[in-house]
Write a protein that holds these residues in place. Structure first.
Motif, short mmCIF file in Angstrom:
data_model
loop_
_atom_site.label_atom_id
_atom_site.label_comp_id
_atom_site.label_asym_id
_atom_site.label_seq_id
_atom_site.Cartn_x
_atom_site.Cartn_y
_atom_site.Cartn_z
N GLN A 17 0.82 -1.22 0.00
CA GLN A 17 0.00 0.00 0.00
C GLN A 17 0.85 1.27 0.00
O GLN A 17 0.34 2.35 -0.30
CB GLN A 17 -0.93 0.00 1.20
N ASP A 18 2.16 1.14 0.32
CA ASP A 18 3.04 2.30 0.29
C ASP A 18 3.67 2.52 -1.08
O ASP A 18 4.43 3.49 -1.26
CB ASP A 18 4.14 2.14 1.33
N LEU A 19 3.41 1.63 -2.04
CA LEU A 19 3.93 1.81 -3.39
C LEU A 19 3.15 2.92 -4.10
O LEU A 19 1.94 3.09 -3.89
CB LEU A 19 3.85 0.51 -4.18
N GLU A 20 3.84 3.68 -4.97
CA GLU A 20 3.23 4.85 -5.59
C GLU A 20 2.04 4.50 -6.48
O GLU A 20 1.07 5.26 -6.57
CB GLU A 20 4.28 5.60 -6.42
N MET A 21 2.09 3.32 -7.14
CA MET A 21 1.04 2.98 -8.10
C MET A 21 -0.03 2.09 -7.48
O MET A 21 -0.93 1.62 -8.21
CB MET A 21 1.68 2.26 -9.30
N TYR A 22 0.03 1.86 -6.16
CA TYR A 22 -0.94 0.99 -5.51
C TYR A 22 -2.34 1.62 -5.54
O TYR A 22 -2.53 2.77 -5.13
CB TYR A 22 -0.52 0.74 -4.07
N GLY A 23 -3.33 0.89 -6.03
CA GLY A 23 -4.74 1.31 -6.00
C GLY A 23 -5.11 2.43 -6.93
O GLY A 23 -6.20 3.00 -6.81
N VAL A 24 -4.21 2.77 -7.86
CA VAL A 24 -4.48 3.88 -8.77
C VAL A 24 -4.97 3.33 -10.10
O VAL A 24 -4.35 2.44 -10.69
CB VAL A 24 -3.20 4.73 -8.99
N ASN A 25 -6.11 3.89 -10.57
CA ASN A 25 -6.63 3.58 -11.91
C ASN A 25 -6.25 4.73 -12.84
O ASN A 25 -6.63 5.89 -12.60
CB ASN A 25 -8.15 3.44 -11.88
N TYR A 26 -5.48 4.45 -13.89
CA TYR A 26 -4.95 5.47 -14.79
C TYR A 26 -5.81 5.55 -16.06
O TYR A 26 -6.23 4.53 -16.62
CB TYR A 26 -3.51 5.14 -15.19
N PHE A 27 -6.01 6.84 -16.50
CA PHE A 27 -6.75 7.08 -17.74
C PHE A 27 -6.02 8.17 -18.53
O PHE A 27 -5.59 9.19 -17.95
CB PHE A 27 -8.18 7.56 -17.44
N PRO A 28 -5.87 7.99 -19.83
CA PRO A 28 -5.25 9.05 -20.65
C PRO A 28 -6.23 10.22 -20.85
O PRO A 28 -7.40 10.02 -21.18
CB PRO A 28 -4.94 8.34 -21.97
N ILE A 29 -5.73 11.43 -20.64
CA ILE A 29 -6.56 12.63 -20.81
C ILE A 29 -5.74 13.69 -21.53
O ILE A 29 -4.53 13.54 -21.74
CB ILE A 29 -7.04 13.18 -19.45
N ALA A 30 -6.44 14.79 -21.87
CA ALA A 30 -5.78 15.92 -22.52
C ALA A 30 -6.37 17.21 -21.97
O ALA A 30 -7.54 17.27 -21.58
CB ALA A 30 -5.95 15.85 -24.04
N GLN A 31 -5.54 18.21 -21.97
CA GLN A 31 -6.03 19.51 -21.50
C GLN A 31 -6.80 20.24 -22.59
O GLN A 31 -7.46 21.23 -22.32
CB GLN A 31 -4.86 20.37 -21.01
N LYS A 36 -8.79 19.37 -26.74
CA LYS A 36 -9.46 18.31 -27.49
C LYS A 36 -8.53 17.59 -28.46
O LYS A 36 -8.87 16.55 -28.97
CB LYS A 36 -10.64 18.90 -28.27
N ASN A 37 -7.37 18.15 -28.75
CA ASN A 37 -6.52 17.56 -29.79
C ASN A 37 -5.37 16.71 -29.24
O ASN A 37 -4.85 15.86 -29.96
CB ASN A 37 -5.93 18.69 -30.66
N HIS A 38 -4.93 16.89 -28.03
CA HIS A 38 -3.72 16.23 -27.52
C HIS A 38 -4.04 15.42 -26.27
O HIS A 38 -4.81 15.85 -25.42
CB HIS A 38 -2.63 17.25 -27.20
N THR A 39 -3.44 14.22 -26.22
CA THR A 39 -3.54 13.35 -25.04
C THR A 39 -2.16 13.24 -24.44
O THR A 39 -1.38 12.37 -24.80
CB THR A 39 -4.07 11.96 -25.43
N ASP A 40 -1.84 14.17 -23.58
CA ASP A 40 -0.48 14.22 -23.05
C ASP A 40 -0.41 14.09 -21.54
O ASP A 40 0.63 14.34 -20.94
CB ASP A 40 0.20 15.53 -23.47
N LEU A 41 -1.53 13.71 -20.91
CA LEU A 41 -1.55 13.57 -19.45
C LEU A 41 -2.22 12.26 -19.06
O LEU A 41 -2.87 11.60 -19.87
CB LEU A 41 -2.30 14.75 -18.82
N LEU A 42 -2.01 11.92 -17.80
CA LEU A 42 -2.69 10.76 -17.22
C LEU A 42 -3.44 11.21 -15.99
O LEU A 42 -2.91 11.98 -15.17
CB LEU A 42 -1.68 9.68 -16.83
N LEU A 43 -4.65 10.73 -15.88
CA LEU A 43 -5.46 11.02 -14.69
C LEU A 43 -5.55 9.75 -13.86
O LEU A 43 -5.89 8.68 -14.38
CB LEU A 43 -6.86 11.50 -15.09
N GLY A 44 -5.21 9.88 -12.58
CA GLY A 44 -5.26 8.74 -11.70
C GLY A 44 -6.27 8.93 -10.59
O GLY A 44 -6.33 10.00 -9.98
N VAL A 45 -7.07 7.88 -10.34
CA VAL A 45 -8.08 7.92 -9.30
C VAL A 45 -7.74 6.84 -8.29
O VAL A 45 -7.57 5.67 -8.64
CB VAL A 45 -9.49 7.68 -9.89
#
Length: 552
Positions: free
Chosen positions: A204-218, A220-229
């Protein structure tokens, strides 16, 4: 009511296959069932009460989505297959696993899912941490390490490390197993649920533990970020870095989340703060993000409220269960310790017994050897005594033999002296006989000569007699009155008498010569026999002298 009528009233069903991390189950569902009906059926089958962490996931058109609880199963966009496959997985993760995961089954399902995510490299973990986590996984599966039971190669079929780590270090399976066993041996006495909890506490102390990643963009044309929940909030990552977020929104700082078409808006609680807007590739992605945000936010708020009666009961039961398990584990540990001590004592006693048996065996063998040696010595003593007696007897016999030989030697010397004397006498006799033989030979020669002369004289006398007796007798008879004739006749008669006497002496002489010759031959034969006897006696005496020399 007829059987046909009963059959008509039976509800129509469809088959569903539920896949957990370590098992598969099949159910028959009614056509009218909603997602919650199927989900509750699975939870009852698993004995799971902490249902708020889990969901039923399926894949459609390459996208993973979750079955909605409030809609009918068949009305949702699910795969058209028979049976329909769903994965029963953790949808939401706890902030603190030790406090929130109450049931052992919940803990076990989280352990299996997180371990799979680490091995599949969905959650990054350093090589050192993966080795430690692997040791806890081995402890949970195999229990305490026992080198006598866990032979080399027992981890050959277990997947314990990500392939990235295996490629990075390029160690052999034997070297990895040795490393695992070194850590595994340190966890002795830890129960399975405790080992799984320790695994989750590290994970549970790992950085990626329990995170759901989705590609997003700031925009409409570029997908250059990731959103984690995750359980703590929403995080924005750069496309190449999933460890450190560029921006984070904790659930306590978010006032509202909304979406329209492909746009999703996050409004902070602080009205002066900037509203964050982003775009996703599909409307379904926005719906999935929104659904995860609502679920995680609800759990976040629940954690900070007073527990419901159900949660309180579950926590009390979990606490009692943990206390009972702790006591049970302590009791088992004591029993195990006592058993190990008893086994060690037993092994020590067995070792001591074996040692005593070995010592007894060695003592028996030594005793047997001593007895055998004593018997052998007794036999040797008896043999030595018999040999001593025999030697004494042999010595006595040798002494007797020596005395006998001395006597024999004396006798032999005496006999030798006598024999030499006899030989000398025999030689003298032989010389005498030779002389006598020569003398007799000479006498015989003289006698032969005399005989020859006598025979010659006899022949001459016979010749004269023949001359005298020739046929002139009538002339003589004519003159009978002649006196000279009477004188010759008288002389003739005298000569005849002389001749007859001489003839008789010759015969007597020839007989005597013949007799002496026979006597001589008889004496010669006896003398030769005596010489042979003397030679045999001399040869026997020489043999006896040689034997007496050997005895000496």
């Amino acid at each position: 009511m007829s059987i046909r009528g009963l059959k008509k009233k039976q509800p129509k069903t469809f088959k569903v296959k539920i896949i957990t991390v370590d098992a598969e189950m099949e159910f028959s569902c009614e056509m009218k069932w909603k997602g919650k009906d199927l989900f509750d059926l699975v939870c009852r089958a698993l004995g799971l009460r902490e249902t708020w962490f889990f969901g039923l996931q399926y894949t459609i058109k390459g996208m993973c989505t979750w079955l909605k609880m409030d809609k009918k199963v068949l009305d949702q966009e699910i795969p058209k297959e028979d049976p329909i496959s769903f994965h029963f997985l953790a949808k939401f993760y706890p902030e603190k696993v030790e406090e929130e995961l109450l049931q052992e089954i919940t803990q076990h399902l989280f352990f299996l899912q997180v371990k799979k995510q680490i091995l599949d490299e969905e959650i990054y973990c350093s090589p050192e941490a993966t080795v430690l986590l692997a040791s806890y996984a081995v402890q949970a599966k195999y229990g305490d390490y026992d080198p006598n039971f866990h032979e080399p190669g027992f981890l050959a079929h277990d997947e314990l490390l990500p392939k990235r780590v295996l490629r990075q270090y390029q160690l052999t399976a034997e070297m990895w197993e040795e490393d695992h066993c070194a850590w595994y041996a340190e966890h002795r006495g830890i129960a399975r649920d405790e080992a799984e909890m320790n695994y989750l506490k590290i994970a549970q102390d790992l950085e990626m533990y329990g995170v759901n990643y989705f590609p997003i963009a700031q925009n409409k044309n570029h997908t250059d970020l990731l959103l984690g929940v995750d359980a703590k909030g929403i995080h924005i990552y750069s496309i190449n870095n999933r460890f450190s977020p560029n921006k984070s929104f904790e659930w306590s700082a978010i006032r509202n989340i909304s979406y329209s078409e492909k746009e999703l808006t996050i409004k902070p609680l602080d009205k002066k703060a900037e509203v964050f807007k982003f775009f996703s590739s599909q409307l379904k992605v926005n719906k999935l993000i929104f659904q995860l945000c609502i679920g995680n936010h609800d759990l976040f708020m629940r954690r900070r409220k007073v527990d419901s009666i159900e949660i309180q009961q579950m926590k009390a039961q979990a606490k009692e269960e943990k206390a009972r398990k702790k006591m049970e584990n302590q009791r088992l540990a004591r029993e195990k310790q006592l058993r190990e001590e008893a086994e060690r004592a037993k092994e020590e006693l067995e070792r001591r017994l074996f040692q005593l048996e070995d010592e007894a065996r060695q003592a028996n063998e030594a005793l047997l050897r001593s007895q055998e040696a004593a018997e052998l010595l007794a036999e040797k003593a008896q043999i030595a005594e018999e040999e001593a007696k025999l030697l004494a007897q042999n010595a006595a016999e040798a002494e007797q033999e020596r005395q006998r030989l001395e006597i024999t030697a004396l006798k032999t010397k005496e006999e030798k002296r006598l024999m030499e004397q006899k030989m000398r006498e025999a030689e003298l006799i032989a010389v005498k006989l030779v002389k006598e033989s020569d003398r007799r030979a000479k006498e015989a020669e003289h006698l032969k000569q005399d005989l020859h002369e006598a025979r010659e004289a006899e022949r001459k006398a016979k010749q004269k007699l023949l001359d005298i007796t020739r046929p002139n007798y009538p002339h003589v008879a004519k003159y009978p009155q002649y006196s000279p004739t009477d004188t010759r006749e008288a002389n003739f008669d005298k000569g005849s008498i002389k001749l007859d006497l001489k003839d008789i002496d010759l015969k007597r002489l020839s007989f005597e010569i013949e007799k002496e010759r026979l006597d001589y031959l008889e004496k010669s034969r006896k003398f030769e026999d005596r010489l042979k006897e003397l030679k045999s006696e001399i040869h026997a005496l020489k043999l006896e002298e040689k034997q007496s020399g050997l005895y000496s």
